[in-house]
Scaffold this active site. Sequence first.
Site, mmCIF file in Angstrom:
data_model
loop_
_atom_site.group_PDB
_atom_site.id
_atom_site.type_symbol
_atom_site.label_atom_id
_atom_site.label_comp_id
_atom_site.label_asym_id
_atom_site.label_seq_id
_atom_site.Cartn_x
_atom_site.Cartn_y
_atom_site.Cartn_z
ATOM 1 N NE ARG A 65 -4.205 -1.616 1.097
ATOM 2 C CZ ARG A 65 -5.459 -1.535 1.495
ATOM 3 N NH1 ARG A 65 -5.910 -0.422 2.025
ATOM 4 N NH2 ARG A 65 -6.270 -2.556 1.351
ATOM 5 C CE LYS A 69 2.061 8.275 8.910
ATOM 6 N NZ LYS A 69 3.323 8.759 9.463
ATOM 7 C CE LYS A 93 3.634 -0.509 15.265
ATOM 8 N NZ LYS A 93 4.472 0.584 15.834
ATOM 9 C CG ASP A 98 -8.588 -2.914 8.877
ATOM 10 O OD1 ASP A 98 -7.939 -3.702 8.161
ATOM 11 O OD2 ASP A 98 -9.515 -3.271 9.615
ATOM 12 C CE LYS A 105 9.920 3.243 13.959
ATOM 13 N NZ LYS A 105 8.564 2.970 14.471
HETATM 14 N N1 GLU Z 1 6.626 5.701 15.508
HETATM 15 C C1 GLU Z 1 5.288 5.292 15.766
HETATM 16 C C2 GLU Z 1 5.181 3.791 15.684
HETATM 17 O O1 GLU Z 1 6.129 3.080 15.909
HETATM 18 C C3 GLU Z 1 4.278 6.039 14.920
HETATM 19 C C4 GLU Z 1 4.398 5.867 13.459
HETATM 20 C C5 GLU Z 1 3.494 6.779 12.642
HETATM 21 O O2 GLU Z 1 2.685 7.499 13.210
HETATM 22 O O3 GLU Z 1 3.612 6.758 11.416
HETATM 23 O O4 GLU Z 1 4.132 3.246 15.492
#
Ligand code: GLU
Length: 473
Positions: A65, A69, A93, A98, A105
């Site tokens: 997708r 993120k 995660k 969803d 990262k």
């Molecule tokens: N760093 C956070 C995590 O490990 C947030 C990631 C985010 O909001 O994109 O889930």
Amino acid sequence: MSKKGGFYESVEHYFDRAAPFTGLPQGLLDQIKACNSVYRMNFPVKLRGEVKVIEAYRVQHSQHRSPTKGGIRYSNHVNQEEVMALAALMSYKCAMVDVPFGGAKGGIKINPWEYNEEELEKITRRYTSELIKRNMIGPSVDVPAPDYGTGSREMAWIYDTYRAFRGEEIDAAGCVTGKPVNQNGVRGREEATGRGVYYGIREACNFPEDMKKIGLSTGTKGKTFVLQGLGNVGSFSGRIGQDEGGMILVGVGEVEGAVYKAEGIDIHELLKYRKATGSILNFPGATSYPKEQREVALEFECDVLIPAALESVITIDNAKRIKAKIIAEAANGPIAADAEEVLLAASKLIIPDVYLNAGGVTVSYFEWLKNLSHMRFGRMDKRFNQARLMDMVNLVERMTGRSVNDSEQAMIARGAEEIDLVRSGLEETMITAYHQIREVKMQREGIEDLRTAAFVNAVLKISNDYMSLGIWP
Ligand code: GLU
């Protein structure tokens, strides 16, 4: 099957353990598991009159997708495997809750507490420009967020740097989340991970049969808990657990040491005390443990242990001494895979990171949507809902002949603000996802723990996206 104490090996091990329950072909499993792109960079920054070469990373684990993120971490311990493990966890995660993103990262290998604000800004802006050059950031490409050692301040610098290069992009604000509210952020993002952690614990504690199995009563009220880490995630989980869940904080571990008080520690008082003195040690009425013994916090007597700092803190060495019946993984990867075996054999209930700390990315998703829509949540419907509810109040008054007083009226006929909608969306997400994992655990024979169930659930969802490529049966 990989199975060691290291972080990346642990994540791979959890994947491998879940894989047979998915029934997916090996090639597809291999693709889902692999980190798609790993970008390691070194760049020079002039600090205090000297040039310092900074090591940094951005890993995009999966583009099933778009955008990808995940947060950006500033820590001395950053290394390629750590960022890869964290990026993989982000994919699972997001799928778990969803949120329609792939996982990524980033990390910069610095101790952020060694640098002043100006220096951190310089490093952050330089890192961002490296990402822009490689097309590794953008609202439809890859969207960073805060993680350990970073917060809204760093996100504002990232956004500003991006805008300087790509200011003509109409959706530029969606290039990063976790921004300050007055700079295109969303209300409720700062507390989101901690709030999600509380919702997740509350959900787990709401099943009488599950609580009975571990010898605890149903509900969060009166449950004792220990926090390892008082950063953003730990402090919000603790405050909300205490204020909204009636939980009792009995112990805390931080870099400077640990404190324990069986009768309970008011978290607001402790945070105030730490702000004033710079340390949790010698908090009135609590037993203090010096820095060298800070890890005892993990072993304190309590119902719920919340590791809320870094990975691999529960190891094969201390696992057998953990007394908590529930371990709520607010941090990413706090339990090494070999330690997990010990905990599961001792019938501990582990609420896994891929589910429990997903509140952060969930509200990041809301922020990104807000940025793309260029409008605050609630703007269109708040007054409309308020008026409809007021009609209802008037109707009830007419029908019953009784009048509702002003404060009741204000409570009933209130239109939702942005913060109400964000919290409501987060709560719904965390409840739905918990039920999904529990369902998978109950329905698939052989799955004994919530983490395996969460991985099965996430991998199956990711596989659906890959199916559209048409190369798998
Ligand atoms: N760093 C956070 C995590 O490990 C947030 C990631 C985010 O909001 O994109 O889930």
